[in-house]
Design an enzyme around this catalytic site. Structure first.
Site, mmCIF file in Angstrom:
data_model
loop_
_atom_site.group_PDB
_atom_site.id
_atom_site.type_symbol
_atom_site.label_atom_id
_atom_site.label_comp_id
_atom_site.label_asym_id
_atom_site.label_seq_id
_atom_site.Cartn_x
_atom_site.Cartn_y
_atom_site.Cartn_z
ATOM 1 N N ASP A 79 0.655 -1.246 -0.105
ATOM 2 C CA ASP A 79 0.022 0.088 -0.035
ATOM 3 C C ASP A 79 1.037 1.013 0.123
ATOM 4 O O ASP A 79 1.788 1.320 0.845
ATOM 5 C CB ASP A 79 -0.751 -0.192 1.405
ATOM 6 C CG ASP A 79 -1.947 0.960 1.357
ATOM 7 O OD1 ASP A 79 -2.216 1.379 0.118
ATOM 8 O OD2 ASP A 79 -2.361 1.484 2.453
ATOM 9 N N HIS A 80 0.706 2.307 -0.986
ATOM 10 C CA HIS A 80 1.389 3.535 -1.084
ATOM 11 C C HIS A 80 2.957 3.287 -1.076
ATOM 12 O O HIS A 80 3.415 3.817 -0.147
ATOM 13 C CB HIS A 80 0.947 4.389 0.185
ATOM 14 C CG HIS A 80 -0.515 4.890 0.157
ATOM 15 N ND1 HIS A 80 -0.831 5.741 -0.743
ATOM 16 C CD2 HIS A 80 -1.365 4.490 0.642
ATOM 17 C CE1 HIS A 80 -2.064 6.173 -0.740
ATOM 18 N NE2 HIS A 80 -2.549 5.351 0.221
ATOM 19 N N HIS A 173 -7.840 9.562 3.703
ATOM 20 C CA HIS A 173 -7.133 8.635 4.695
ATOM 21 C C HIS A 173 -7.612 9.179 6.294
ATOM 22 O O HIS A 173 -7.631 10.408 6.522
ATOM 23 C CB HIS A 173 -5.631 8.479 4.539
ATOM 24 C CG HIS A 173 -5.417 7.795 3.300
ATOM 25 N ND1 HIS A 173 -5.080 8.586 2.266
ATOM 26 C CD2 HIS A 173 -5.509 6.462 2.770
ATOM 27 C CE1 HIS A 173 -4.696 7.608 1.160
ATOM 28 N NE2 HIS A 173 -4.945 6.538 1.545
ATOM 29 N N HIS A 201 -9.211 4.869 -2.150
ATOM 30 C CA HIS A 201 -8.709 5.020 -0.759
ATOM 31 C C HIS A 201 -9.755 5.419 0.180
ATOM 32 O O HIS A 201 -10.603 6.281 -0.196
ATOM 33 C CB HIS A 201 -7.418 5.671 -0.913
ATOM 34 C CG HIS A 201 -6.059 4.688 -1.716
ATOM 35 N ND1 HIS A 201 -5.441 4.329 -1.139
ATOM 36 C CD2 HIS A 201 -6.244 4.151 -2.892
ATOM 37 C CE1 HIS A 201 -4.361 3.479 -1.758
ATOM 38 N NE2 HIS A 201 -5.220 3.496 -2.816
ATOM 39 N N GLY A 202 -9.195 5.572 1.564
ATOM 40 C CA GLY A 202 -9.844 6.143 2.477
ATOM 41 C C GLY A 202 -11.279 5.520 2.726
ATOM 42 O O GLY A 202 -12.281 6.377 3.120
ATOM 43 N N SER A 204 -12.242 4.057 5.223
ATOM 44 C CA SER A 204 -12.830 3.931 6.657
ATOM 45 C C SER A 204 -13.896 5.238 6.992
ATOM 46 O O SER A 204 -13.687 6.271 6.438
ATOM 47 C CB SER A 204 -11.823 4.140 7.868
ATOM 48 O OG SER A 204 -11.028 2.901 7.731
ATOM 49 N N VAL A 224 -9.598 -0.433 3.486
ATOM 50 C CA VAL A 224 -9.873 -0.039 4.783
ATOM 51 C C VAL A 224 -8.636 -0.240 5.695
ATOM 52 O O VAL A 224 -8.191 -1.514 5.748
ATOM 53 C CB VAL A 224 -11.303 -0.516 5.300
ATOM 54 C CG1 VAL A 224 -11.405 -0.589 6.535
ATOM 55 C CG2 VAL A 224 -12.315 -0.243 4.383
ATOM 56 N N ALA A 225 -8.365 0.688 6.605
ATOM 57 C CA ALA A 225 -7.402 0.431 7.450
ATOM 58 C C ALA A 225 -7.614 1.053 9.028
ATOM 59 O O ALA A 225 -7.329 0.455 9.946
ATOM 60 C CB ALA A 225 -5.965 1.226 6.764
ATOM 61 N N THR A 226 -7.681 2.507 9.088
ATOM 62 C CA THR A 226 -8.071 3.101 10.224
ATOM 63 C C THR A 226 -8.950 2.381 11.196
ATOM 64 O O THR A 226 -8.991 2.444 12.215
ATOM 65 C CB THR A 226 -8.519 4.642 9.942
ATOM 66 O OG1 THR A 226 -7.445 5.318 9.044
ATOM 67 C CG2 THR A 226 -8.664 5.359 11.152
#
Ligand code: 13P
Length: 272
Positions: A79-80, A173, A201-202, A204, A224-226
């Site tokens: 990722d990124h 994000h 992206h982003g 969440s 989804v990460a946060t």
């Protein structure tokens, strides 16, 4: 099936796949036990900071072993990726897919760097995602001037040959201060202009109905990460206020269960 083909297939079907970031053994267990129970495919993502935290070869071994252990269909994605050097190291270490993020560079430079990532990944048969337009990073405000323009997407995908394109249509994000609005008409125009599977992206904090709308209008991969970190840490903090337990094998599973519940709910909306 490789990830390029999976994304193409989903894109044609107007379906999507969840891409979930993991940070340690517990978040990896949370994601894959949810995936197993929901019987859905998954993209496991690692950011550069997570790779630095776990160690590159350790992270790849963990992901590979865990996918096999849970017996689920999944791919490992960078990722990124901030440099071609990192992209190359991840390809060598066995990633199925890499993101090169040169979105802060001028368009010509973004095209050059992303095209080079495609060339590197070609030797490994790996999937390549790049970003066009600007998606706000943690704690930055999103602003319309960075939104992806359809004509730029046409040129970018033609000149780089990337397999997936992360676009800027209003997501950001981290936590949102207010309910995010996605520019769905713009998404529709980008979708009409290019065949390349599109990435949001982003993910969440975007309400389910808006995620569904994004998928219906051409988004194929949602990150989804946060929310995963938040679900885990909130529960952990709560427990630590009322227990003196020092056995982490007793304390962690409740936090893992919260992260798992979150991933299950995202799978039901996104990977449907
Ligand atoms: P969130 O911060 O919204 O979870 O975004 C994750 C993401 O897009 C990772 O690339």
């Amino acid at each position: 099936m490789n990830l390029q083909d999976k994304l193409k297939q989903l894109s044609q079907q107007k379906k999507a796949i969840l891409a979930a970031n993991f940070y340690n053994l517990e978040t990896l267990q949370a994601i894959l036990s949810a995936v197993k129970e929901e019987n859905k495919p998954i993209i496991l993502q690692l950011s550069e900071s997570s790779i630095n935290y776990i160690g590159l070869n350790m992270a790849v071994s963990m992901a590979r072993t865990a996918l096999e252990y849970y017996g689920v269909e999944g791919w490992l994605h960078l990722d990124h990726g901030g440099s071609l050097d990192l992209v190359q190291r991840c390809l060598e270490a066995g990633f199925d897919s890499v993101m090169i993020d040169a979105s802060e560079q001028p368009m010509d430079e973004n095209i050059r760097i992303s095209g080079e990532a495609v060339r590197l990944a070609g030797k490994y048969g790996a999937n390549v995602e790049a970003e066009l337009g600007y998606i706000a990073k943690l704690n930055q405000a999103q602003n319309h001037s960075g939104f992806t323009q359809p004509e730029d997407a046409v040129r970018f995908t033609r000149e780089t040959g990337v397999d997936a394109l992360a676009i800027s249509i209003g997501s950001a994000h981290g936590f949102y201060k207010e309910v995010p609005k996605l520019d769905i008409p713009l998404l529709g125009r980008i979708r009409e202009a290019v065949d390349t599977p599109l990435v949001l992206h982003g993910g969440s904090g975007i309400p389910d109905a808006i995620l569904e709308q994004a998928i219906q209008n051409g988004i194929t991969k949602i990150n989804v990460a946060t929310e995963t970190k938040n679900a885990f840490m909130k529960q952990l903090k709560k427990e630590l206020t009322y227990t003196d337990e020092i056995d982490l094998r007793i304390v962690f599973p409740k936090a893992t269960a919260q992260a798992k519940a979150l991933i299950r709910s995202k799978l039901r909306i996104i990977s449907n």
